[in-house]
Motif scaffolding. Structure first.
Motif, mmCIF file in Angstrom:
data_model
loop_
_atom_site.group_PDB
_atom_site.id
_atom_site.type_symbol
_atom_site.label_atom_id
_atom_site.label_comp_id
_atom_site.label_asym_id
_atom_site.label_seq_id
_atom_site.Cartn_x
_atom_site.Cartn_y
_atom_site.Cartn_z
ATOM 1 N N LEU A 1 0.837 -1.203 0.000
ATOM 2 C CA LEU A 1 0.000 0.000 0.000
ATOM 3 C C LEU A 1 0.869 1.249 0.000
ATOM 4 C CD1 LEU A 1 -2.836 1.222 0.198
ATOM 5 C CD2 LEU A 1 -2.630 1.098 2.686
ATOM 6 N N ALA A 2 1.942 1.237 0.809
ATOM 7 C CA ALA A 2 2.834 2.383 0.860
ATOM 8 C C ALA A 2 3.539 2.590 -0.475
ATOM 9 C CB ALA A 2 3.859 2.205 1.977
ATOM 10 N N TRP A 3 3.903 1.504 -1.121
ATOM 11 C CA TRP A 3 4.639 1.602 -2.385
ATOM 12 C C TRP A 3 3.783 2.206 -3.484
ATOM 13 C CZ3 TRP A 3 9.636 0.934 -3.849
ATOM 14 C CH2 TRP A 3 9.906 0.884 -5.227
ATOM 15 N N PHE A 4 2.518 1.810 -3.550
ATOM 16 C CA PHE A 4 1.670 2.228 -4.657
ATOM 17 C C PHE A 4 0.787 3.432 -4.325
ATOM 18 C CE2 PHE A 4 2.552 -2.229 -5.765
ATOM 19 C CZ PHE A 4 3.057 -2.044 -7.040
ATOM 20 N N THR A 5 0.999 4.054 -3.167
ATOM 21 C CA THR A 5 0.222 5.234 -2.799
ATOM 22 C C THR A 5 0.985 6.499 -3.182
ATOM 23 O OG1 THR A 5 -0.814 4.096 -0.929
ATOM 24 C CG2 THR A 5 -0.854 6.502 -0.922
ATOM 25 N N PRO A 6 0.434 7.342 -4.057
ATOM 26 C CA PRO A 6 1.120 8.589 -4.423
ATOM 27 C C PRO A 6 1.057 9.597 -3.281
ATOM 28 C CG PRO A 6 -1.025 8.465 -5.505
ATOM 29 C CD PRO A 6 -0.824 7.150 -4.810
ATOM 30 N N VAL A 7 2.199 10.194 -2.975
ATOM 31 C CA VAL A 7 2.248 11.189 -1.905
ATOM 32 C C VAL A 7 2.845 12.506 -2.377
ATOM 33 C CG1 VAL A 7 2.415 9.414 -0.117
ATOM 34 C CG2 VAL A 7 4.503 10.397 -1.075
ATOM 35 N N SER A 8 3.389 12.540 -3.579
ATOM 36 C CA SER A 8 3.965 13.780 -4.091
ATOM 37 C C SER A 8 3.943 13.761 -5.612
ATOM 38 C CB SER A 8 5.400 13.980 -3.582
ATOM 39 O OG SER A 8 6.212 12.880 -3.934
ATOM 40 N N ALA A 9 4.085 14.935 -6.188
ATOM 41 C CA ALA A 9 4.096 15.074 -7.644
ATOM 42 C C ALA A 9 5.115 16.136 -8.025
ATOM 43 C CB ALA A 9 2.713 15.457 -8.169
ATOM 44 N N VAL A 10 5.756 15.918 -9.158
ATOM 45 C CA VAL A 10 6.762 16.854 -9.646
ATOM 46 C C VAL A 10 6.462 17.176 -11.102
ATOM 47 C CG1 VAL A 10 9.203 17.275 -10.051
ATOM 48 C CG2 VAL A 10 8.491 15.902 -8.085
ATOM 49 N N SER A 11 6.285 18.443 -11.390
ATOM 50 C CA SER A 11 6.034 18.909 -12.751
ATOM 51 C C SER A 11 7.334 19.437 -13.337
ATOM 52 C CB SER A 11 4.968 20.008 -12.741
ATOM 53 O OG SER A 11 4.892 20.638 -14.008
ATOM 54 N N VAL A 12 7.701 18.911 -14.514
ATOM 55 C CA VAL A 12 8.911 19.348 -15.205
ATOM 56 C C VAL A 12 8.487 19.997 -16.511
ATOM 57 C CG1 VAL A 12 11.135 18.672 -16.172
ATOM 58 C CG2 VAL A 12 10.204 17.438 -14.192
#
Length: 253
Positions: free
Chosen positions: A57-68
């Motif tokens: 669950l921890a591995w597949f849970t998104p917690v951040s995003a980065v826009s390039v």
């Protein structure tokens, strides 16, 4: 000599009640096998299952995003281990680049270096396109750590942070995080500006647009800047060769 005694006891018969009481007494006195080992084994099994499910669950849970934003516009979704879960391109060409780079499950820094080192992004930066990286996370400290990694990887490109709630809002508008933040700033000065207009402009044009609006200058020429840069999609949208010139401000690779 013992035969009479043996014969005497042979004639003795125990009643059913006596047998049952004797059996109960012996069972009560018999040493019980310790159960702690079996309980420990069961607890260990449950722990493995729990950790396995929790880890997945921890591995597949998104917690951040980065826009390039660097000509091509890519958005990375990261888990709590800073591994890339998903890469979303802003256009079909951008998505082709993301698929070609195969960034999924790479560490964030490796993914960012791969993007900046790609031919498409390198050419855009060399031509004067402005690099903009925006980080959003659920945890402020984690977001700050990502910002530090971003600055070390992106060199002199602009780095900023956004609220986690803006990730979904930007996706609904069809914008990268970097451009969505510019949209919000522009709309505070001119509410008529749309996401479609912003999406068609480069980051350099958007910053100039914001500067002109802030200083009270006529910024109407920016309303169709996407038409001046081609389709406003894909690699062509990052070219800064507008009527305001190039900044030549990009990150090291």
């Amino acid at each position: 000599m013992n035969r009479p005694i043996h014969d005497a006891f042979q004639a003795v018969q125990a009643s059913p009640e006596l047998k049952e009481r004797t059996r109960a007494y012996l069972l009560a006195r018999a040493p019980r096998r310790p159960r702690y080992r079996s309980l420990l084994a069961a607890a260990a099994c449950l722990l493995v299952v729990f950790l396995g499910a929790g880890g997945a669950l921890a591995w597949f849970t998104p917690v951040s995003a980065v826009s390039v934003e660097a000509g091509p516009s890519l958005e990375l979704t990261l888990n709590r281990f800073d591994r890339v879960l998903q890469v979303q391109g802003n256009s079909a060409q951008d998505q082709e680049l993301a698929d070609k780079l195969e960034l999924t499950y790479l560490s964030y820094t490796d993914a960012l270096e791969a993007i900046l080192g790609s031919q498409e992004v390198s050419q855009a930066l060399d031509s004067g396109t402005e690099l903009a990286v925006t980080v959003a996370g659920q945890n402020q400290q984690h977001c700050q750590d990502l910002m530090e990694d971003t600055q070390s990887c992106a060199g002199h490109g602009s780095c900023s942070s956004a609220d986690w709630s803006q990730v979904t809002a930007a996706q609904k508008e069809g914008l990268s995080l970097s451009k969505y933040q510019m949209l919000l700033q522009l709309q505070t000065l001119d509410p008529s500006i749309t996401a479609e207009q912003v999406n068609g402009c480069s980051m350099h044009q958007l910053r100039q647009w914001l500067s002109d609006l802030s200083s009270g200058q006529d910024a109407s020429s920016f309303s169709d800047c996407g038409q001046n840069t081609g389709s406003g999609q894909g690699f062509g949208s990052g070219n800064s060769g507008s009527h305001h010139g190039n900044e030549g401000h990009h990150g090291g690779r």
